[in-house]
Design a protein around this motif. Structure first.
Motif, mmCIF file in Angstrom:
data_model
loop_
_atom_site.group_PDB
_atom_site.id
_atom_site.type_symbol
_atom_site.label_atom_id
_atom_site.label_comp_id
_atom_site.label_asym_id
_atom_site.label_seq_id
_atom_site.Cartn_x
_atom_site.Cartn_y
_atom_site.Cartn_z
ATOM 1 N N TYR A 123 -11.043 -11.128 -37.199
ATOM 2 C CA TYR A 123 -10.598 -12.206 -36.325
ATOM 3 C C TYR A 123 -10.284 -11.641 -34.948
ATOM 4 O O TYR A 123 -9.808 -10.509 -34.828
ATOM 5 N N CYS A 124 -10.541 -12.453 -33.927
ATOM 6 C CA CYS A 124 -10.255 -12.029 -32.560
ATOM 7 C C CYS A 124 -10.026 -13.255 -31.692
ATOM 8 O O CYS A 124 -10.253 -14.388 -32.113
ATOM 9 N N LEU A 125 -9.578 -13.001 -30.478
ATOM 10 C CA LEU A 125 -9.486 -14.048 -29.479
ATOM 11 C C LEU A 125 -10.882 -14.259 -28.905
ATOM 12 O O LEU A 125 -11.661 -13.307 -28.817
ATOM 13 N N PRO A 126 -11.216 -15.480 -28.507
ATOM 14 C CA PRO A 126 -12.531 -15.678 -27.904
ATOM 15 C C PRO A 126 -12.639 -14.933 -26.581
ATOM 16 O O PRO A 126 -11.667 -14.837 -25.828
ATOM 17 N N GLY A 127 -13.823 -14.395 -26.327
ATOM 18 C CA GLY A 127 -14.035 -13.665 -25.093
ATOM 19 C C GLY A 127 -15.295 -12.850 -25.125
ATOM 20 O O GLY A 127 -16.133 -12.997 -26.011
ATOM 21 N N VAL A 167 -9.220 -14.825 -24.106
ATOM 22 C CA VAL A 167 -8.331 -15.950 -23.838
ATOM 23 C C VAL A 167 -7.447 -16.205 -25.051
ATOM 24 O O VAL A 167 -7.950 -16.411 -26.160
ATOM 25 N N LEU A 168 -6.152 -16.157 -24.821
ATOM 26 C CA LEU A 168 -5.161 -16.577 -25.813
ATOM 27 C C LEU A 168 -4.914 -18.049 -25.521
ATOM 28 O O LEU A 168 -4.166 -18.394 -24.615
ATOM 29 N N LEU A 169 -5.608 -18.915 -26.260
ATOM 30 C CA LEU A 169 -5.524 -20.358 -26.029
ATOM 31 C C LEU A 169 -4.646 -20.960 -27.115
ATOM 32 O O LEU A 169 -4.957 -20.854 -28.299
ATOM 33 N N VAL A 170 -3.529 -21.552 -26.699
ATOM 34 C CA VAL A 170 -2.533 -22.031 -27.657
ATOM 35 C C VAL A 170 -2.294 -23.533 -27.506
ATOM 36 O O VAL A 170 -2.460 -24.103 -26.432
ATOM 37 N N ASP A 171 -1.907 -24.120 -28.630
ATOM 38 C CA ASP A 171 -1.422 -25.495 -28.661
ATOM 39 C C ASP A 171 0.003 -25.395 -29.178
ATOM 40 O O ASP A 171 0.245 -25.383 -30.390
ATOM 41 N N GLU A 172 0.941 -25.243 -28.257
ATOM 42 C CA GLU A 172 2.341 -25.031 -28.623
ATOM 43 C C GLU A 172 2.904 -26.247 -29.361
ATOM 44 O O GLU A 172 3.704 -26.100 -30.290
ATOM 45 N N GLU A 209 -17.193 -17.008 -20.765
ATOM 46 C CA GLU A 209 -17.104 -16.470 -22.127
ATOM 47 C C GLU A 209 -16.404 -17.447 -23.072
ATOM 48 O O GLU A 209 -16.824 -17.615 -24.211
ATOM 49 N N LEU A 210 -15.338 -18.084 -22.610
ATOM 50 C CA LEU A 210 -14.645 -19.067 -23.444
ATOM 51 C C LEU A 210 -15.600 -20.185 -23.834
ATOM 52 O O LEU A 210 -15.655 -20.594 -24.995
ATOM 53 N N PHE A 211 -16.376 -20.662 -22.884
ATOM 54 C CA PHE A 211 -17.338 -21.720 -23.181
ATOM 55 C C PHE A 211 -18.416 -21.236 -24.153
ATOM 56 O O PHE A 211 -18.754 -21.925 -25.119
ATOM 57 N N GLU A 212 -18.966 -20.041 -23.898
ATOM 58 C CA GLU A 212 -20.018 -19.519 -24.784
ATOM 59 C C GLU A 212 -19.522 -19.355 -26.216
ATOM 60 O O GLU A 212 -20.254 -19.633 -27.165
ATOM 61 N N GLU A 213 -18.292 -18.888 -26.379
ATOM 62 C CA GLU A 213 -17.768 -18.623 -27.718
ATOM 63 C C GLU A 213 -17.234 -19.866 -28.419
ATOM 64 O O GLU A 213 -17.239 -19.928 -29.644
ATOM 65 N N ARG A 248 1.506 -28.190 -31.492
ATOM 66 C CA ARG A 248 1.097 -28.173 -32.899
ATOM 67 C C ARG A 248 1.266 -26.803 -33.539
ATOM 68 O O ARG A 248 0.950 -26.613 -34.704
ATOM 69 N N GLY A 249 1.716 -25.811 -32.754
ATOM 70 C CA GLY A 249 1.948 -24.474 -33.283
ATOM 71 C C GLY A 249 0.678 -23.776 -33.731
ATOM 72 O O GLY A 249 0.645 -23.152 -34.790
ATOM 73 N N LYS A 250 -0.365 -23.847 -32.887
ATOM 74 C CA LYS A 250 -1.660 -23.269 -33.263
ATOM 75 C C LYS A 250 -2.219 -22.389 -32.155
ATOM 76 O O LYS A 250 -1.867 -22.523 -30.989
ATOM 77 N N VAL A 251 -3.129 -21.511 -32.564
ATOM 78 C CA VAL A 251 -3.813 -20.607 -31.643
ATOM 79 C C VAL A 251 -5.301 -20.610 -32.005
ATOM 80 O O VAL A 251 -5.665 -20.730 -33.183
ATOM 81 N N LEU A 252 -6.139 -20.478 -30.993
ATOM 82 C CA LEU A 252 -7.583 -20.457 -31.201
ATOM 83 C C LEU A 252 -8.039 -19.054 -31.586
ATOM 84 O O LEU A 252 -7.769 -18.090 -30.878
ATOM 85 N N LEU A 253 -8.730 -18.962 -32.723
ATOM 86 C CA LEU A 253 -9.250 -17.682 -33.207
ATOM 87 C C LEU A 253 -10.729 -17.809 -33.540
ATOM 88 O O LEU A 253 -11.213 -18.888 -33.884
ATOM 89 N N GLU A 254 -11.378 -16.682 -33.467
ATOM 90 C CA GLU A 254 -12.781 -16.568 -33.832
ATOM 91 C C GLU A 254 -12.884 -15.500 -34.917
ATOM 92 O O GLU A 254 -12.221 -14.471 -34.836
#
Length: 162
Positions: free
Chosen positions: A46-50, A25-30, A66-70, A32-38
């Protein structure tokens, strides 16, 4: 009946190279200009959650699981297919000797990052939203992570199959 697929498969093939369907999942907050990384604890990248889809599981069901688990995020709203990423760059050699090449279905979603608290667990040393300009360079990212984020930042929204 759902079956945790990769452990099931590993009992049959051991550490040999296998192909699996990954869900990211590419989860973004446009706003605030942010992206969720793990940041993974096994290799420090670093990777996208999944993760991987399980036998008997529907794609979006597995993606949300998977998004919830990560990340602990349950309410990510609508997800849309953004990219299909495959090939050798999606091959992972795990510390225990397992080798898996993923055909990864990357979904795009939005989220208000001010609602999220950074976290970590045994699989990750960091999970949180980072400013787009602070996304690590390619060599610090797993597979195509940095490419996927750059594509989003360029405004490309058509589904890309690579």
């Amino acid at each position: 009946m759902k079956i945790d697929y990769l452990p099931y498969l590993r009992k049959k093939v051991g550490h040999d190279l296998v192909l699996s369907v990954g869900l990211s999942v590419l989860l973004v907050d446009e706003k605030r200009g942010k992206v969720l990384l793990e940041k993974r604890s096994d290799n420090g990248l670093y990777c996208l959650p999944g993760g991987s889809i399980d036998l008997g599981e529907k794609v979006l069901e597995g993606t949300r699981r998977e998004l919830f688990e990560e990340t602990g995020i349950k309410d990510c709203g609508e997800l849309s297919l953004f990219m299909v990423v495959s090939g050798e760059k999606n091959r992972i050699h795990y510390p225990n000797g397992d080798m898996t090449e993923y055909c990864d279905l990357v979904f795009l979603g939005t989220y208000d990052s001010s609602r999220y608290q950074e976290r970590h667990d045994k699989e990750s040393t960091f999970v949180g939203f980072v400013p787009f300009e602070d996304v690590p360079q390619d060599k610090a990212c797993l597979g195509r992570t940095a490419d996927i984020i750059r594509r989003y930042r360029r405004g490309e929204r058509n589904v890309l199959i690579d």
